[in-house]
Every structure is written in structure tokens, then in C-alpha cells.
Design a protein around this motif. Structure first.
Motif, PDB file in Angstrom:
ATOM      1  N   SER A  73      22.542  -0.250   9.335  1.00 36.52           N
ATOM      2  CA  SER A  73      21.283  -0.200   8.586  1.00 36.52           C
ATOM      3  C   SER A  73      20.702  -1.416   8.369  1.00 36.52           C
ATOM      4  N   THR A  74      19.561  -1.680   7.807  1.00 37.43           N
ATOM      5  CA  THR A  74      18.791  -2.989   7.514  1.00 37.43           C
ATOM      6  C   THR A  74      18.153  -3.007   6.402  1.00 37.43           C
ATOM      7  N   VAL A  75      17.867  -4.169   6.031  1.00 35.97           N
ATOM      8  CA  VAL A  75      16.937  -4.504   4.825  1.00 35.97           C
ATOM      9  C   VAL A  75      15.974  -5.391   5.196  1.00 35.97           C
ATOM     10  N   ARG A  76      14.552  -5.182   5.530  1.00 37.00           N
ATOM     11  CA  ARG A  76      13.793  -6.210   5.587  1.00 37.00           C
ATOM     12  C   ARG A  76      12.462  -6.300   4.775  1.00 37.00           C
ATOM     13  N   HIS A  77      11.931  -7.503   4.634  1.00 39.47           N
ATOM     14  CA  HIS A  77      10.767  -7.736   3.604  1.00 39.47           C
ATOM     15  C   HIS A  77       9.736  -8.702   4.214  1.00 39.47           C
ATOM     16  N   TYR A  78       8.529  -8.232   4.101  1.00 38.34           N
ATOM     17  CA  TYR A  78       7.369  -9.003   4.264  1.00 38.34           C
ATOM     18  C   TYR A  78       6.739  -9.492   3.075  1.00 38.34           C
ATOM     19  N   ARG A  79       6.918 -10.865   3.003  1.00 40.32           N
ATOM     20  CA  ARG A  79       6.310 -11.518   1.665  1.00 40.32           C
ATOM     21  C   ARG A  79       5.074 -12.122   2.194  1.00 40.32           C
ATOM     22  N   ILE A  80       3.857 -11.723   1.825  1.00 46.29           N
ATOM     23  CA  ILE A  80       2.614 -12.042   2.147  1.00 46.29           C
ATOM     24  C   ILE A  80       1.876 -12.920   1.037  1.00 46.29           C
ATOM     25  N   ALA A  81       2.110 -14.378   1.434  1.00 44.24           N
ATOM     26  CA  ALA A  81       1.572 -15.298   0.432  1.00 44.24           C
ATOM     27  C   ALA A  81       0.139 -15.337   0.232  1.00 44.24           C
ATOM     28  N   GLY A  82      -0.489 -15.042  -0.923  1.00 46.61           N
ATOM     29  CA  GLY A  82      -1.794 -15.243  -1.561  1.00 46.61           C
ATOM     30  C   GLY A  82      -2.273 -13.642  -1.427  1.00 46.61           C
ATOM     31  N   ALA A  83      -1.429 -12.625  -1.015  1.00 46.54           N
ATOM     32  CA  ALA A  83      -1.987 -11.232  -0.852  1.00 46.54           C
ATOM     33  C   ALA A  83      -2.195 -10.577  -2.234  1.00 46.54           C
ATOM     34  N   GLY A  84      -2.974  -9.739  -2.588  1.00 47.59           N
ATOM     35  CA  GLY A  84      -2.832  -9.090  -3.649  1.00 47.59           C
ATOM     36  C   GLY A  84      -2.264  -7.577  -3.597  1.00 47.59           C
ATOM     37  N   HIS A  85      -2.665  -6.776  -4.378  1.00 45.51           N
ATOM     38  CA  HIS A  85      -2.140  -5.438  -4.472  1.00 45.51           C
ATOM     39  C   HIS A  85      -2.862  -4.517  -3.474  1.00 45.51           C
ATOM     40  N   VAL A  86      -2.485  -4.530  -2.155  1.00 43.26           N
ATOM     41  CA  VAL A  86      -3.264  -4.131  -1.030  1.00 43.26           C
ATOM     42  C   VAL A  86      -2.077  -3.566   0.108  1.00 43.26           C
ATOM     43  N   TRP A  87      -2.475  -2.519   0.797  1.00 48.54           N
ATOM     44  CA  TRP A  87      -2.256  -2.092   2.118  1.00 48.54           C
ATOM     45  C   TRP A  87      -2.724  -3.051   3.166  1.00 48.54           C
ATOM     46  N   PRO A  88      -1.674  -4.078   3.591  1.00 46.78           N
ATOM     47  CA  PRO A  88      -1.879  -5.115   4.453  1.00 46.78           C
ATOM     48  C   PRO A  88      -2.541  -4.709   5.580  1.00 46.78           C
ATOM     49  N   SER A  89      -3.768  -5.339   5.978  1.00 48.29           N
ATOM     50  CA  SER A  89      -4.396  -4.969   7.192  1.00 48.29           C
ATOM     51  C   SER A  89      -5.374  -6.167   7.550  1.00 48.29           C
ATOM     52  N   THR A  90      -5.578  -6.234   8.763  1.00 52.27           N
ATOM     53  CA  THR A  90      -6.200  -7.433   9.518  1.00 52.27           C
ATOM     54  C   THR A  90      -7.591  -7.350   9.515  1.00 52.27           C
ATOM     55  N   SER A  91      -8.089  -5.912   9.052  1.00 56.49           N
ATOM     56  CA  SER A  91      -9.565  -5.574   8.822  1.00 56.49           C
ATOM     57  C   SER A  91      -9.784  -4.999   7.477  1.00 56.49           C
ATOM     58  N   PRO A  92     -11.013  -5.123   6.866  1.00 58.10           N
ATOM     59  CA  PRO A  92     -11.142  -4.607   5.559  1.00 58.10           C
ATOM     60  C   PRO A  92     -10.715  -2.899   5.688  1.00 58.10           C
ATOM     61  N   ASN A  93     -10.214  -2.795   4.538  1.00 63.85           N
ATOM     62  CA  ASN A  93      -9.863  -1.482   4.193  1.00 63.85           C
ATOM     63  C   ASN A  93     -10.434  -1.011   2.809  1.00 63.85           C
ATOM     64  N   LEU A  94      -9.788   0.302   2.232  1.00 68.17           N
ATOM     65  CA  LEU A  94     -10.350   0.854   1.017  1.00 68.17           C
ATOM     66  C   LEU A  94      -9.733  -0.028   0.060  1.00 68.17           C
ATOM     67  N   ASP A  95      -8.698  -0.504   0.232  1.00 68.62           N
ATOM     68  CA  ASP A  95      -7.868  -1.357  -0.836  1.00 68.62           C
ATOM     69  C   ASP A  95      -8.707  -2.654  -1.291  1.00 68.62           C
ATOM     70  N   SER A  96      -9.058  -3.191  -0.128  1.00 70.07           N
ATOM     71  CA  SER A  96      -9.625  -4.778  -0.204  1.00 70.07           C
ATOM     72  C   SER A  96     -10.767  -4.887   0.986  1.00 70.07           C
ATOM     73  N   PRO A  97     -12.138  -5.758   0.593  1.00 64.56           N
ATOM     74  CA  PRO A  97     -12.981  -6.108   1.776  1.00 64.56           C
ATOM     75  C   PRO A  97     -12.166  -7.541   2.418  1.00 64.56           C
ATOM     76  N   THR A  98     -11.249  -7.822   1.906  1.00 60.78           N
ATOM     77  CA  THR A  98     -10.444  -9.193   2.437  1.00 60.78           C
ATOM     78  C   THR A  98      -9.403  -8.934   3.252  1.00 60.78           C
ATOM     79  N   PRO A  99      -9.540  -9.001   4.395  1.00 62.81           N
ATOM     80  CA  PRO A  99      -8.157  -8.809   5.448  1.00 62.81           C
ATOM     81  C   PRO A  99      -7.000  -9.818   5.209  1.00 62.81           C
ATOM     82  N   THR A 100      -6.039  -9.165   5.359  1.00 57.12           N
ATOM     83  CA  THR A 100      -4.681  -9.964   5.305  1.00 57.12           C
ATOM     84  C   THR A 100      -4.541 -10.199   6.817  1.00 57.12           C
TER      85      THR A 100
END
Length: 315
Positions: free
Chosen positions: A268-295
Motif C-alpha cells: 500500500s501507499t499514502v500520497r499527499h499533494y499539498r498545493i500552496a495557495g490553492a483554495g477549495h478546488v478540484w486542481p486543474s491547469t485550466s479554468p473549471n467549474l470550481d474556479s476561473p483561476t487555474p492551479t
């Protein structure tokens, strides 16, 4: 048949409010199954045309439940496919989750279950203080069984992901259905104490994503609501999976720190992506329904890569 997002959302909410009073559907017998079951759907013609998404229903726990099912473009009923379950957040719908995540582009049978209206008049999943008084874990088990009966699903490649309250419910499933679901990926997860005790039947692979600027489900927790800080939640999973106590860390995409707990039991494994400065979003490099600001990262392909590396171990 694929519905426009707003139309599908309206249909889902109307049916959710009507509950079990809608047209009949096949009931599922028995309780939650936490072990692999044989698939009987190989060789059967799909009820959903390959490349399409369709709203379907089943009865679970005496309640009529809906889900949005997508079958990949080149679906071949003679070969087994991964099954990916993707759970929407609080107040959202299955159609919203499909558009938000883009998971229907995966070469997998993808299903977006629909949560019921809870105590605050909004859709939600079990494990939150505002969820409906229903057994969503049983619904998930019944849904997997239904799909294994109609599609060529690989019983060792069934996966669960979710956003916010749906991410919290993904955590609940990791605690209760790790013997049947191979790996889990919560995004901006809301891990309320109402999820209950966590006693997984095996070490469960976890890939977690969370932004440090999330004000809805704070990275550092919210004691007033019983929400843990992310490091504590992750360390608890590392302990359950019997991993080495300190994670390895590396930075990707400039502002994303990846933590990997290694040496876990049974591969098994445990992996975590800590995204500095990101809000309550599904991370995406293009705008999505969560946010117009890409991650700076795309969660969906990273989740798919993680899932593909972590099938259910052979007994």
C-alpha cells in the motif's frame, strides 16, 4: 444520452426530492460487500452506448437512487475495464462532477453517483453532519454489484474519488470498503467525525489533494466542526497502513509539495499533494467549474495514474 449540465442537475435534484416515490427499479439484496465479487457482465451488450453518459437508477436500502454512468468510446464487452466512482461535493450533482473532473475521458467505466438531499436542503453524502439518514456505503456496494452485472468490470480495478463532502465520503469508503475498492483519492476532502470509526479490512492506498488556502475545509483543520488538520489525517492513514512514520517529500510545479509515505504493508501507499495557495478546488491547469483561476497541476490524470498503479492485491 448526455444532458446539458443545468438540465441534468435539475432532473437529479427533482428525483432526489421525490425519493423513493419515483418509478420502480430493481432492488439489491443483502448488505455491504467488502470483498471482490466475480463480474458477470462480460460479453453483454452495454445498456449505455459507448461514448455516452446516461442517468440510471437502482433501489438500495429501500430508497431509489440515481447515478450518471459513462461508458468509454471504444468499450469492448469482451475485455475487463477499470471502474471509477466519482462523488460530487455538498450541494452539487453527478452532472456537475462529470464536467468538473473530466473523468469520462478515461479509458474506464466511470460512474457519478447522486447524493440525496440532507438536513440543510442540499445534496450530500454520509459522514457529514448535514447528510440524509441513508446508508450511502450500502448504495455504493449495491451500485458496484449492479455495474459488475452489466459491464465487463475488472473486480481488482475498482476505484473511488471525490470532491469536498464527496472526498470525505471517499475517506469513509476507504475505512469500510477497502476489501473491494482498490484505491481512494479524496480532493479537498471534508473528513467529519460523523464518518465514524475507521477500521479498514486491509491497508488502503490513498492519494489526497488539498490546497493550503482552502477556507471551506481548512488545511489546518476546524475544531469547531470537528475537522482534522490534514497532517493529522494523513499520519493516521499512514499508521493504519503501517507505513514508515516520516514521508519523503519533493516539490513539483513550483508550489506543490508531494509527500509519500513508504514501506507500507501489503504494497500500500499514502500520497499527499499539498498545493500552496490553492483554495477549495478540484486542481486543474485550466479554468473549471470550481474556479476561473487555474492551479499548477491537474488532479484527474494524477489520480488515474495512481489508480492504475494500485489494483486490488490478489487474495
Amino acid at each position: 444520452m448526455r444532458f446539458p449540465l443545468r438540465t441534468a442537475a435539475a432532473v437529479f435534484l427533482a428525483l432526489t426530492l421525490c425519493g423513493a416515490a419515483a418509478a420502480p427499479a430493481m432492488a439489491q439484496a443483502g448488505g455491504t460487500v467488502d470483498r471482490p465479487l466475480p463480474t458477470t457482465g462480460c460479453g453483454k451488450a452495454p445498456s449505455v452506448r459507448p461514448g455516452d453518459s446516461s442517468t440510471e437508477y437502482l433501489v438500495s436500502g429501500g430508497v431509489r437512487r440515481g447515478y450518471l454512468l459513462h461508458v468509454p468510446d471504444r468499450y469492448d464487452p469482451r475485455r475487463p475495464y477499470a471502474l471509477v466512482l466519482s462523488f460530487h461535493g455538498h450541494k452539487r450533482t453527478s452532472a456537475y462532477q462529470e464536467e468538473l473532473t473530466g473523468m469520462s475521458a478515461l479509458n474506464a467505466v466511470t460512474v457519478y453517483p447522486q447524493g440525496l438531499v440532507g438536513t440543510d436542503g442540499q445534496t450530500a453524502w454520509q459522514g457529514a453532519p448535514y447528510s440524509a439518514d441513508v446508508d450511502d456505503v450500502l448504495f455504493t456496494s449495491d451500485l458496484i454489484t449492479r455495474l459488475q452485472g452489466g459491464y465487463c468490470v475488472d473486480p481488482h480495478r475498482i476505484y473511488a474519488a471525490g470532491k469536498s463532502n464527496g472526498g470525505g465520503f471517499t475517506g469513509v469508503l476507504a475505512c469500510r470498503m477497502a476489501g473491494r475498492i482498490a484505491a481512494f483519492a479524496p480532493v479537498s476532502g471534508a473528513f467529519y467525525p460523523q464518518g465514524g470509526p475507521c477500521e479498514p479490512s486491509r491497508p488502503a492506498p490513498i492519494a489526497d489533494f488539498h490546497g493550503t488556502a482552502d477556507t471551506t475545509i481548512p488545511y489546518n483543520g476546524d475544531p469547531a466542526r470537528g475537522l482534522p488538520d490534514l497532517p493529522s489525517w494523513l499520519n493516521a492513514w499512514a499508521a493504519r497502513d503501517r507505513c514508515l512514520p516520516r514521508p519523503a517529500e519533493h516539490v513539483i510545479a513550483g508550489n506543490v509539495t508531494v509527500q509519500d509515505w513508504r514501506g507500507c504493508a501489503r504494497g500500500s501507499t499514502v500520497r499527499h499533494y499539498r498545493i500552496a495557495g490553492a483554495g477549495h478546488v478540484w486542481p486543474s491547469t485550466s479554468p473549471n467549474l470550481d474556479s476561473p483561476t487555474p492551479t499548477s497541476i491537474d488532479a484527474t490524470p494524477l489520480i488515474w495514474e495512481f489508480f492504475r498503479r494500485n489494483p486490488l492485491p490478489a487474495a
